[in-house]
Design an enzyme around this catalytic site. Sequence first.
Site, PDB file in Angstrom:
ATOM      1  N   HIS A  40      -1.969 -10.596  12.054  1.00 51.36           N
ATOM      2  CA  HIS A  40      -1.550  -9.259  11.630  1.00 51.36           C
ATOM      3  C   HIS A  40      -1.216  -8.466  12.884  1.00 51.36           C
ATOM      4  O   HIS A  40      -1.885  -8.600  13.910  1.00 51.36           O
ATOM      5  CB  HIS A  40      -2.667  -8.585  10.840  1.00 51.36           C
ATOM      6  CG  HIS A  40      -2.328  -7.160  10.494  1.00 51.36           C
ATOM      7  ND1 HIS A  40      -1.185  -6.828   9.820  1.00 51.36           N
ATOM      8  CD2 HIS A  40      -2.969  -5.987  10.757  1.00 51.36           C
ATOM      9  CE1 HIS A  40      -1.135  -5.518   9.660  1.00 51.36           C
ATOM     10  NE2 HIS A  40      -2.203  -4.978  10.233  1.00 51.36           N
ATOM     11  N   GLU A  47       0.832  -1.198   0.000  1.00 44.99           N
ATOM     12  CA  GLU A  47       0.000   0.000   0.000  1.00 44.99           C
ATOM     13  C   GLU A  47       0.869   1.251   0.000  1.00 44.99           C
ATOM     14  O   GLU A  47       0.402   2.342   0.278  1.00 44.99           O
ATOM     15  CB  GLU A  47      -0.957   0.006   1.187  1.00 44.99           C
ATOM     16  CG  GLU A  47      -0.273  -0.106   2.533  1.00 44.99           C
ATOM     17  CD  GLU A  47      -1.276  -0.280   3.654  1.00 44.99           C
ATOM     18  OE1 GLU A  47      -1.927   0.723   3.985  1.00 44.99           O
ATOM     19  OE2 GLU A  47      -1.409  -1.399   4.175  1.00 44.99           O
ATOM     20  N   CYS A  69      -3.353  -4.023   4.490  1.00 42.10           N
ATOM     21  CA  CYS A  69      -2.271  -4.877   4.972  1.00 42.10           C
ATOM     22  C   CYS A  69      -2.421  -6.343   4.586  1.00 42.10           C
ATOM     23  O   CYS A  69      -1.597  -7.162   4.969  1.00 42.10           O
ATOM     24  CB  CYS A  69      -2.140  -4.744   6.492  1.00 42.10           C
ATOM     25  SG  CYS A  69      -1.804  -3.055   6.997  1.00 42.10           S
TER      26      CYS A  69
END
Lengths: 503, 400
Positions: A391, A224, A263
Site C-alpha cells: 500500500h 471509501e 484502503c
Amino acid sequence: LSSEPIERRVSYLGDRLRGTKCQICGKEYFEIRDYCGNCGRKSFGKMLDTDLFYEKGKLEVCTLVNEPTNKFTKLGGYVYGIVSFHEGKVRVPGRLTDHIVKCDEEIDFSNLEGRPVTPRFRRRYSVDKSDIIPTISLAFTFADEYYPHQDHNLLKPSKEYDVAGIVGYGCYSSRFRINEGSMQRAIPFVDEDAITAAVEAGKLALIHSGVSSSHIGKVYVGSESNPYAVKPIASKVAQVLRLGEEDEDDVQGVDAVDTEFACKAATSVFKDAVSLVNYSKSNVDNAMVIGTDNSQAAPRDCPGGELDLFVGYGAAAFVFGKNDVIAEVEGWYSCTSDTPDFWRRDGEPFPMHGGRFTGDPAYFKHVRKASKKLMERLRLQADDVDYFVAHQPNAQFPVKVAKELGFKEEQYLPSLQVVKFGNTYSGASPVGLAAVLDVAKPDSRILVASYGSGAGSDAYSLLTTSQILDKRHRQKLTVKYQAENPFLEYVDYTTYRRLKIGM
Amino acid sequence: MQNLPAIVAAGRTRFGEHYEKEPEKLIEEAWLKASIEANLERKDIEACYLSDYFLPITNKLGLEEGFLSELTELHVPMEVTRSFSSALSNACNAIIAGRHDVVLVGGIEKMTDRWDKIRDDLMLLEDPWSFYAGCTPEANHELMLRAYIKKYGLKGENLEKLNVALAQVSVNNHLHATKNEFAQYQRKITLENVLDARKEARKPLGLYDFAPISDGAATIILSSDKTAKKLTTKPVYVLGFSSATDFLTFPARDDLTHFIVTRIATKNALKAAGLSLRDLQLTELYDQSTVMEMVSLEDMGFCELGKAWNSIYESCQEYQGYYEIDGRQLFVNMNGGLKADGNPLGATGGAQIFEVFRQLRGEAGERQVKTDKGLKHGCVLELEGFGTKGYVYVLGSDKN
C-alpha cells in the site's frame, strides 16, 4: 426533486448507450425499440439489442457551449456535438469531456469534426446533494488522444488452471494531474467520481480478460469515497457492464456488493473472489474486484488537510477465475486490529487523520505482519519474490517497509505508483499490482500487501503464468501509458480542488 | 360547400418583459383589442382555442382553460394546445366542419417569470437526450449551421458571405421592428454588433443571432367566411394550412441541415390553397435563430437548397426591405421576426398571423409592404421545438 423512475430509465439506456438493430433491413437506433420504422410489424421480435458502449464513434459536427443550462454550469465551457457510429447509421448527441475550455480559448471546430471518439462513462449533470446521481455515456473523448479506443473481443477459454487467479485486469485514471514537489497526483475531471472510475476500470478489465461479462457471477467494489452513504457502486457497475446472466427483464443475474475498510476494501476480498470461483457449487466462473477512490481530503488549511498533499484518483479492477489465468493466487494472510489511525464519521465530507498512530503502530505493524506471516506460511525468502507491492499512501512508507522485509529496489520500485497518481486509497495497492502485471514475465512471484486504516493488512502471493504475455497486447491503457501520456493536463491548486469536489 | 375560415380581427400585446402582469391580464389585453376591432362581446364567442407552450412549468398554471373561463365568465368549449398555429388548426377545423361559427384563438406565454431556469426547461422539452448530453437551446442551431457548411462545402469567400448574410438577417429584423410598436426590440443594430457578439462567444452564433425570451399574448377572432362579411369589410381568409411532425431527438433525424416538417407543411398548405410559391410575396418565418430564417427560405422552397445565404447576401448589399430571389421580391418578417419582435412561444404564431393579417388589410402602417400587383397573399411558418413540428398557413385577402 428528481424522479427516480425517470432517472432509472435514462441511466439504463444512456449509461450503456443501448440501441436496437433491425435484423431484416439493418436499420439501427439509439434507444431500445420493438419495431423498425422501415419494416413495421414484421420486424417485431426481430429487433436485436445492441449497444455502443465499446464502439468507436466519429464527431460529426460540434460547437462550443459557454453558457450551459443550469445543471451543466459546473462543467464550465465545453464542446458539444453530434456523434455518429457505424458509418453514420446511428447518431447521438454528446459532449466532449476531459477538456477544460479556457476563457479565451479559440476553438477551430473543423479541427475537431471528423475525429474518432470513444464514449466515456460520466456523471450527467449536477443535482442536489440529496438526489440520485445521474450518469451517462453521452460524454466522449478523442480516441486519438489520452484514451484510445480498444476493441472488445471475447476470448474462448483455452485452459483451466488448478489454482484460481487473476484472468484480466484494468487500471483507470483521469488525464488530469497536479504536480507538487516530487509527486504527481491524478485528479478526476469534474464529471468523474469513484463510481465512474469503477465502471471505467471494470470495462478495461473486461477488455483485457476477454471474459464475457455474462460469466461474471459476482462483483465487489471497495471504496471509501462512494458518493452515497447508502447505495452500492457495485450495482451501477453490474448494470452498466451488463455483468451476469441476462434475461428478458432489466435485472442482471449477478451478485454485487460494496466493501469498506479504508484502503484495503478491495484487496480484502481478492481471497473471497478466488474462493468463490474455486467452489464447485458456487456456479460463479468469474468474479470481479474493483478498488476505486476519488481519495478524499479536506482543504489544506482545515483539520485533516495534511492529506490534501497526497490524495489521488483512480481505480483498478481484476477479474478472477480458473480459466486462462495470468497470475495464480498461491496464498494469503490477513490481519486486523482496532487501531483508529484514520476515519470519517457518517455525514462528514472529509476523513480525519490521527497523527499519533500513522506509521509505526498502524501501517508498518500491519503490513509487516501480514507480509511476514504469508512468507513464513509459504516458506518464502525475500529472494523468492520478484515483485513486492505495498500500500502506498506516500512515497516513503512502502519503500521503508520493503527494505525492512529485505526487498531490493528492483523488487519494489515497479509497483511504486504513488508518485504518479497520488494515494488512490482503495485503488492504491491494486494500481501498484496492475503496474507489475503490466511488466511481469511468466513464472514471476508477486507479493502484494495492502493496508487499510482502522486497521488491517492483506498479503497475497501471486504466481504469473505464460498467459500474462499472451494477453498483454489486449490492454493499451497500461499504468505506464497513463502515467506518461503526452495528453496529460496539469492544473493549479484552485482548479484541482474544483475538479476534485466535482459536479 | 365547406366553410372557409376567415380572420376578422386580431389583437396583441407588446412582446417583452411584463413582470407586473399575470398571464391572464396579457390575454385579456390582446382579446380586448381584437373584440373591439370586430365589435364583438364575449358572449358572441362559441369556443376558445388557447395556446401556451409551458405555462404549467413557468407559472404553475394547470387547467389554463379554467383561468380563462374565470376571466371571461364564459362556459363555452375551450381547448389548450402548445402553439398558436396548433390552436388555429383546431379552430379552422371547427369552422370548416361547421361545428362553430365564431371562435377566439389566443396565445400566451410568460417566460420571464422563470428567467433563471427557462433555458433548462426549453432544452429538456425540446430534445431530452440532447439536453442530457449537455445541449443548450442555442447549440442545435449552431450544429445545424456546422452541418450546413459541411454539406454544401462552403469555405473561403462563400463562408464569409454566409456568415455576413446570417448577421444581416438579424440586422434586417431589428430594422423592421423599429416600425413595429409591439416589438420587443424597437432599435436598430449593426452588422458589427452581430459579428462582435459571435466573436465574444467564440462560436458560430452569438447573442444577436437568437430570438429573445419574451412575455406576451396575441389573439385573433376566426369565423366562417359567411359570418366574416358581417363582422368586417376586410376578412383575411385561411386559404390553406398544414402541419408535419419530426423526431424529437435532433441528431436522430436523417437530415441535420433542414427541417423536413417545413417542406411537407408548405407543400400541403399550398396545395390546399391552390396556390404556388410564386403567388406569395410575404412570409413570416420562424427565426428562432438567423440560421432558422435561412434554412426556412430553402425548406419552403423560396430558395434552392444550399443557396439562400447567397440570396440574402446579395439582397443586403443595398437592403430595400425585401429579399430578391431570382428576380422576385420576397418580404420576410416585416414585424421584426422572432429576433426583434419577440418570441413568447405560445403567442409567437399569433404575432406572425397578426402581421400577415395587418399587411393583407393594408393596415401595417409604416411597415406596410407595397408590391406592384398589390399584396394578396402571405404565409406563416411556425415551428415547435427544434423543428419537431411545423405549421404553415397561407392567408389571402381574396377567397381565390
